[in-house]
Design a protein around this motif. Structure first.
Motif, PDB file in Angstrom:
ATOM      1  N   ARG A  85       1.504   2.569  13.885  1.00  0.00           N
ATOM      2  CA  ARG A  85       0.638   2.441  15.053  1.00  0.00           C
ATOM      3  C   ARG A  85       1.387   2.824  16.316  1.00  0.00           C
ATOM      4  NH1 ARG A  85      -4.140  -0.949  15.960  1.00  0.00           N
ATOM      5  NH2 ARG A  85      -3.892  -1.209  13.738  1.00  0.00           N
ATOM      6  N   VAL A  86       0.727   3.630  17.159  1.00  0.00           N
ATOM      7  CA  VAL A  86       1.212   4.011  18.476  1.00  0.00           C
ATOM      8  C   VAL A  86       0.168   3.547  19.471  1.00  0.00           C
ATOM      9  CG1 VAL A  86       1.808   5.936  20.000  1.00  0.00           C
ATOM     10  CG2 VAL A  86       2.415   6.037  17.575  1.00  0.00           C
ATOM     11  N   THR A  87       0.589   2.760  20.470  1.00  0.00           N
ATOM     12  CA  THR A  87      -0.335   2.257  21.483  1.00  0.00           C
ATOM     13  C   THR A  87       0.050   2.840  22.827  1.00  0.00           C
ATOM     14  OG1 THR A  87      -0.544   0.192  20.249  1.00  0.00           O
ATOM     15  CG2 THR A  87      -1.297   0.181  22.536  1.00  0.00           C
ATOM     16  N   VAL A  88      -0.891   3.564  23.443  1.00  0.00           N
ATOM     17  CA  VAL A  88      -0.670   4.159  24.758  1.00  0.00           C
ATOM     18  C   VAL A  88      -1.296   3.237  25.787  1.00  0.00           C
ATOM     19  CG1 VAL A  88      -1.076   6.182  26.194  1.00  0.00           C
ATOM     20  CG2 VAL A  88      -0.712   6.465  23.738  1.00  0.00           C
ATOM     21  N   THR A  89      -0.495   2.810  26.771  1.00  0.00           N
ATOM     22  CA  THR A  89      -0.991   1.917  27.813  1.00  0.00           C
ATOM     23  C   THR A  89      -1.293   2.715  29.075  1.00  0.00           C
ATOM     24  OG1 THR A  89       1.238   1.405  28.541  1.00  0.00           O
ATOM     25  CG2 THR A  89       0.299  -0.044  26.879  1.00  0.00           C
ATOM     26  N   ASN A  90      -2.154   2.177  29.923  1.00  0.00           N
ATOM     27  CA  ASN A  90      -2.553   2.895  31.140  1.00  0.00           C
ATOM     28  C   ASN A  90      -1.424   3.070  32.134  1.00  0.00           C
ATOM     29  OD1 ASN A  90      -5.208   3.328  30.400  1.00  0.00           O
ATOM     30  ND2 ASN A  90      -5.916   1.409  31.297  1.00  0.00           N
ATOM     31  N   ASP A  91      -0.635   2.026  32.338  1.00  0.00           N
ATOM     32  CA  ASP A  91       0.371   2.095  33.403  1.00  0.00           C
ATOM     33  C   ASP A  91       1.717   1.546  32.950  1.00  0.00           C
ATOM     34  OD1 ASP A  91      -0.502  -0.475  33.169  1.00  0.00           O
ATOM     35  OD2 ASP A  91      -0.740  -0.834  35.301  1.00  0.00           O
ATOM     36  N   GLY A  92       2.034   1.772  31.711  1.00  0.00           N
ATOM     37  CA  GLY A  92       3.293   1.252  31.194  1.00  0.00           C
ATOM     38  C   GLY A  92       3.832   2.113  30.079  1.00  0.00           C
ATOM     39  N   PRO A  93       4.607   1.516  29.201  1.00  0.00           N
ATOM     40  CA  PRO A  93       5.255   2.278  28.140  1.00  0.00           C
ATOM     41  C   PRO A  93       4.315   2.589  26.979  1.00  0.00           C
ATOM     42  CG  PRO A  93       5.741  -0.031  27.892  1.00  0.00           C
ATOM     43  CD  PRO A  93       4.957   0.102  29.167  1.00  0.00           C
ATOM     44  N   ILE A  94       4.803   3.402  26.077  1.00  0.00           N
ATOM     45  CA  ILE A  94       4.130   3.633  24.804  1.00  0.00           C
ATOM     46  C   ILE A  94       4.733   2.648  23.816  1.00  0.00           C
ATOM     47  CG2 ILE A  94       3.831   5.266  22.911  1.00  0.00           C
ATOM     48  CD1 ILE A  94       3.820   7.488  24.983  1.00  0.00           C
ATOM     49  N   LEU A  95       3.899   1.912  23.109  1.00  0.00           N
ATOM     50  CA  LEU A  95       4.359   0.917  22.138  1.00  0.00           C
ATOM     51  C   LEU A  95       4.287   1.516  20.747  1.00  0.00           C
ATOM     52  CD1 LEU A  95       2.454  -2.172  23.565  1.00  0.00           C
ATOM     53  CD2 LEU A  95       4.799  -1.450  24.042  1.00  0.00           C
ATOM     54  N   LEU A  96       5.407   1.454  20.013  1.00  0.00           N
ATOM     55  CA  LEU A  96       5.481   2.006  18.665  1.00  0.00           C
ATOM     56  C   LEU A  96       5.860   0.909  17.688  1.00  0.00           C
ATOM     57  CD1 LEU A  96       7.673   5.123  19.465  1.00  0.00           C
ATOM     58  CD2 LEU A  96       5.224   5.105  19.122  1.00  0.00           C
ATOM     59  N   GLU A  97       5.218   0.899  16.532  1.00  0.00           N
ATOM     60  CA  GLU A  97       5.634  -0.014  15.476  1.00  0.00           C
ATOM     61  C   GLU A  97       6.903   0.556  14.863  1.00  0.00           C
ATOM     62  OE1 GLU A  97       2.553  -0.860  12.680  1.00  0.00           O
ATOM     63  OE2 GLU A  97       1.327  -1.873  14.172  1.00  0.00           O
ATOM     64  N   GLY A  98       7.928  -0.277  14.756  1.00  0.00           N
ATOM     65  CA  GLY A  98       9.235   0.186  14.321  1.00  0.00           C
ATOM     66  C   GLY A  98       9.473  -0.037  12.848  1.00  0.00           C
ATOM     67  N   PRO A  99      10.645   0.338  12.403  1.00  0.00           N
ATOM     68  CA  PRO A  99      11.739   0.922  13.174  1.00  0.00           C
ATOM     69  C   PRO A  99      11.417   2.364  13.564  1.00  0.00           C
ATOM     70  CG  PRO A  99      12.329   0.823  10.858  1.00  0.00           C
ATOM     71  CD  PRO A  99      10.998   0.155  10.999  1.00  0.00           C
ATOM     72  N   VAL A 100      12.057   2.828  14.634  1.00  0.00           N
ATOM     73  CA  VAL A 100      11.806   4.182  15.131  1.00  0.00           C
ATOM     74  C   VAL A 100      13.116   4.882  15.483  1.00  0.00           C
ATOM     75  CG1 VAL A 100       9.533   3.629  16.075  1.00  0.00           C
ATOM     76  CG2 VAL A 100      11.527   3.475  17.537  1.00  0.00           C
ATOM     77  N   CYS A 131       9.851   4.212  27.187  1.00  0.00           N
ATOM     78  CA  CYS A 131       9.620   4.505  28.601  1.00  0.00           C
ATOM     79  C   CYS A 131       9.004   5.886  28.774  1.00  0.00           C
ATOM     80  CB  CYS A 131      10.964   4.433  29.338  1.00  0.00           C
ATOM     81  SG  CYS A 131      10.861   4.890  31.078  1.00  0.00           S
ATOM     82  N   VAL A 132       7.983   5.982  29.618  1.00  0.00           N
ATOM     83  CA  VAL A 132       7.397   7.278  29.945  1.00  0.00           C
ATOM     84  C   VAL A 132       7.589   7.644  31.415  1.00  0.00           C
ATOM     85  CG1 VAL A 132       5.722   7.306  28.071  1.00  0.00           C
ATOM     86  CG2 VAL A 132       5.112   6.260  30.242  1.00  0.00           C
ATOM     87  N   TYR A 176      16.858   3.836  29.233  1.00  0.00           N
ATOM     88  CA  TYR A 176      16.051   4.937  28.684  1.00  0.00           C
ATOM     89  C   TYR A 176      16.634   5.399  27.354  1.00  0.00           C
ATOM     90  CZ  TYR A 176      13.391   9.230  28.493  1.00  0.00           C
ATOM     91  OH  TYR A 176      12.546  10.225  28.094  1.00  0.00           O
ATOM     92  N   PRO A 177      15.847   5.606  26.316  1.00  0.00           N
ATOM     93  CA  PRO A 177      14.401   5.783  26.305  1.00  0.00           C
ATOM     94  C   PRO A 177      13.602   4.498  26.157  1.00  0.00           C
ATOM     95  CG  PRO A 177      15.215   6.228  24.115  1.00  0.00           C
ATOM     96  CD  PRO A 177      16.415   5.914  24.986  1.00  0.00           C
ATOM     97  N   TRP A 178      14.281   3.355  26.110  1.00  0.00           N
ATOM     98  CA  TRP A 178      13.574   2.084  25.951  1.00  0.00           C
ATOM     99  C   TRP A 178      13.116   1.567  27.300  1.00  0.00           C
ATOM    100  CZ3 TRP A 178      13.177   3.319  21.362  1.00  0.00           C
ATOM    101  CH2 TRP A 178      14.258   3.687  20.566  1.00  0.00           C
ATOM    102  N   CYS A 179      11.936   0.997  27.347  1.00  0.00           N
ATOM    103  CA  CYS A 179      11.366   0.473  28.592  1.00  0.00           C
ATOM    104  C   CYS A 179      12.050  -0.829  28.989  1.00  0.00           C
ATOM    105  CB  CYS A 179       9.873   0.228  28.398  1.00  0.00           C
ATOM    106  SG  CYS A 179       9.072  -0.454  29.853  1.00  0.00           S
ATOM    107  N   ASP A 180      12.384  -0.939  30.279  1.00  0.00           N
ATOM    108  CA  ASP A 180      12.924  -2.196  30.814  1.00  0.00           C
ATOM    109  C   ASP A 180      12.023  -2.743  31.914  1.00  0.00           C
ATOM    110  OD1 ASP A 180      13.420  -0.606  33.010  1.00  0.00           O
ATOM    111  OD2 ASP A 180      15.589  -0.890  32.991  1.00  0.00           O
TER     112      ASP A 180
END
Length: 70
Positions: free
Chosen positions: A11-26, A46-47, A54-58
Motif C-alpha cells: 500500500r502507498v498512501t499519498v497525502t495532500n500536504d505531507g509525505p507519502i506513506l509506504l508499507e515497509g520494508p522499503v 519526504c516529498v 531525507y528521504p525520510w520525513c521528519d
C-alpha cells in the motif's frame, strides 16, 4: 496465468500536504544512485525535500506558527 501465486500488493498512501506513506520494508533509490532502506512497518517518504533525514520525513513540511508577543 491462473495457477501462479499472486504477490500481495504493497500500500502507498499519498497525502495532500505531507509525505507519502509506504508499507515497509522499503528501499528508496535516490537520484544520485544511493539506496536508503527502512525495515519499519510503515515509512513516511519526504516529498518536500526539507527533511533533515531525507528521504525520510521528519515533519519539516508542517507550517510552524510564530508566537506573538504582546
Amino acid at each position: 496465468m491462473p495457477n501462479e501465486p499472486v504477490e500481495p500488493a504493497h500500500r502507498v498512501t499519498v497525502t495532500n500536504d505531507g509525505p507519502i506513506l509506504l508499507e515497509g520494508p522499503v528501499e528508496v533509490v535516490l537520484d544520485d544512485g544511493t539506496t536508503a532502506r527502512s525495515d519499519r512497518f510503515v515509512v513516511a517518504v519526504c516529498v518536500c525535500r526539507r527533511s533533515r533525514s531525507y528521504p525520510w520525513c521528519d515533519t519539516s513540511h508542517r507550517a510552524r506558527a510564530k508566537r506573538r508577543t504582546s
